[in-house]
Structure formats: C-alpha cells, structure tokens
Design a protein around this motif. Sequence first.
Motif, PDB file in Angstrom:
ATOM      1  N   PRO A 143       0.832  -1.218   0.000  1.00  0.00           N
ATOM      2  CA  PRO A 143       0.000   0.000   0.000  1.00  0.00           C
ATOM      3  C   PRO A 143       0.862   1.261   0.000  1.00  0.00           C
ATOM      4  O   PRO A 143       1.787   1.391   0.802  1.00  0.00           O
ATOM      5  N   ALA A 144       0.579   2.178  -0.911  1.00  0.00           N
ATOM      6  CA  ALA A 144       1.378   3.404  -1.055  1.00  0.00           C
ATOM      7  C   ALA A 144       0.843   4.461  -0.101  1.00  0.00           C
ATOM      8  O   ALA A 144      -0.033   5.253  -0.453  1.00  0.00           O
TER       9      ALA A 144
ATOM     10  N   ALA B  19       8.381   8.744  -5.245  1.00  0.00           N
ATOM     11  CA  ALA B  19       7.074   8.079  -5.141  1.00  0.00           C
ATOM     12  C   ALA B  19       5.892   9.007  -4.911  1.00  0.00           C
ATOM     13  O   ALA B  19       4.818   8.537  -4.545  1.00  0.00           O
ATOM     14  N   GLU B  20       6.041  10.305  -5.181  1.00  0.00           N
ATOM     15  CA  GLU B  20       4.868  11.155  -5.006  1.00  0.00           C
ATOM     16  C   GLU B  20       3.771  10.815  -6.013  1.00  0.00           C
ATOM     17  O   GLU B  20       2.581  10.961  -5.716  1.00  0.00           O
ATOM     18  N   ALA B  21       4.148  10.337  -7.207  1.00  0.00           N
ATOM     19  CA  ALA B  21       3.126   9.958  -8.193  1.00  0.00           C
ATOM     20  C   ALA B  21       2.301   8.769  -7.704  1.00  0.00           C
ATOM     21  O   ALA B  21       1.118   8.649  -8.036  1.00  0.00           O
ATOM     22  N   ALA B  22       2.920   7.908  -6.899  1.00  0.00           N
ATOM     23  CA  ALA B  22       2.201   6.739  -6.379  1.00  0.00           C
ATOM     24  C   ALA B  22       1.069   7.135  -5.434  1.00  0.00           C
ATOM     25  O   ALA B  22       0.149   6.344  -5.199  1.00  0.00           O
TER      26      ALA B  22
ATOM     27  N   GLU C  79      -4.612   4.746  -8.878  1.00  0.00           N
ATOM     28  CA  GLU C  79      -5.925   4.223  -8.515  1.00  0.00           C
ATOM     29  C   GLU C  79      -5.833   2.958  -7.672  1.00  0.00           C
ATOM     30  O   GLU C  79      -6.618   2.756  -6.739  1.00  0.00           O
ATOM     31  N   HIS C  80      -4.851   2.097  -7.994  1.00  0.00           N
ATOM     32  CA  HIS C  80      -4.729   0.848  -7.231  1.00  0.00           C
ATOM     33  C   HIS C  80      -4.112   1.067  -5.860  1.00  0.00           C
ATOM     34  O   HIS C  80      -4.154   0.175  -5.006  1.00  0.00           O
ATOM     35  N   GLY C  81      -3.528   2.242  -5.615  1.00  0.00           N
ATOM     36  CA  GLY C  81      -3.021   2.571  -4.293  1.00  0.00           C
ATOM     37  C   GLY C  81      -1.828   1.769  -3.841  1.00  0.00           C
ATOM     38  O   GLY C  81      -1.611   1.612  -2.632  1.00  0.00           O
TER      39      GLY C  81
END
Length: 237
Positions: free
Chosen positions: A55-56, A91-94, A98-100
């Motif tokens: 989980p991001a 990882a800010e784009a993460a 949508e999948h988180g």
Amino acid sequence: MTFINNAATPEKLITLLSTLPRLAGLAPQVLESLVQGAQQREHRSGETLFREGAPAQHWLLIEHGCVEVVRYGLEGQELVFHCFLAGQSVAEAAMFMEHGRYPMTARTRGATAVWQLGRDAMRRTCERHSELAIRLLEDFSKRLYRYVNEVQWLTTSNAPERLAAYLLRLPSTQQGEITLPLSQRQLAAYLGIRAETLSRLLADWQSQSWLRGHRRSWTLLNASPLRDLAYGSTRPF
C-alpha cells in the motif's frame, strides 16, 4: 536498522521542500499542510523503504544519501530504474495511483536519511490548493514525456548510442568527471545490452582516449564522438 527522529522540526522539512523546483514559491500554508504527520527516518545501506505492491501510504524526500528504485523480472532478475539523491523526492506519483500500491521497490544505498510524508496530507493539500495540483500535473507530464522519449530511443538505437547518451546525461565536473550511479551489471540491464558488450565498449573508448576510468568513476576526455553517437537521443522540445 531504522532510526526515527521524532524531534526533527517541520521547519527544516519545509525549507527542504521549498528547494524542489516544482514546489518553490508556494505559499507557506501549502507546505505546512504537506508536512502534517511527516517523520524523519535514518537508514543503513541496503534497507528497504517500501516494496512493490505494498500500500502506497507515504512518499519520500531525501535529506542525504541515495535511494534506488528497482523492479524484479519473472525469473528474479533485478532492474534498477533510477537512483535518487539528496534533495530529490521519491514516489509522489504513487500517491495518486488508482490501485493505491507502489509500482516499484525502493531501498537505500549507503547511509541515508529521508523524510516520510503522508499520502492523505498530499491529497488533502491538492484538494485545497489547486496551484499545487497543477504543478504536480506539470511535473508528472514532463516525466511521462521524458520516459516516452527514452522508450523510443531504447527501441531504435544500438548499444554504443545508448551508452553514449547515458554517459552524457550524467552530472559532470568541469574536468569531465562523472560517477555511474549503477554498477556496470545494473547499467547493462538498464540499457538493454549484455554486460560483456558494455565492458567492451568502455575498453574500446578508453583505447581511443574518449574517456578514462574504471568501475563507477570515469572522466570524459573527448565528448565530441559521444555526442555524435547520442545525437538522436535529444528532442527539440
């Protein structure tokens, strides 16, 4: 081992964030909102910061050290996509996928200190401050465009052209000194060439006095033939 510095001040983090080009000049309340719940963490070399598929929940700002992001193939082969250094974010784009989940694994190379910033704080701040959201969109778009160009280059170029373009993109001193952020094995995998081919090219270019060095430390002696090889890697905009 990971050390969590709960005594670290948000003001220090806000100062670091303000040095990022995409965040520079934002109102203080925007940055104050971004750092809510942030923690400073210190890591030894080789520690995993997050794993692909997890989980991001956080993105990272590197205070010092190096963070490399990697993926693993079906047969376990490792591919290093990028090495992030002090003053860069990871990882800010993460935080908006949508999948988180994190799309890659991140780990430290050498002793590294990072600030861990929350996903919820990032999303709330974007909802309240459209300027931040627009700046992030512009940055994500710039990266996407760069990756599209890189994919095209990797599929249409040969091994010497790819290596020349890669070397020329690296930061260099006035004396032409560069440092490979990847091992030669990792670099060969990143460029999609055989390790033996990479080693042969470096040896050939040394014999022609184009460069000099070994392992990760090199000096560009004559960049002109490298620029000729890498000509097709650049775009006019």
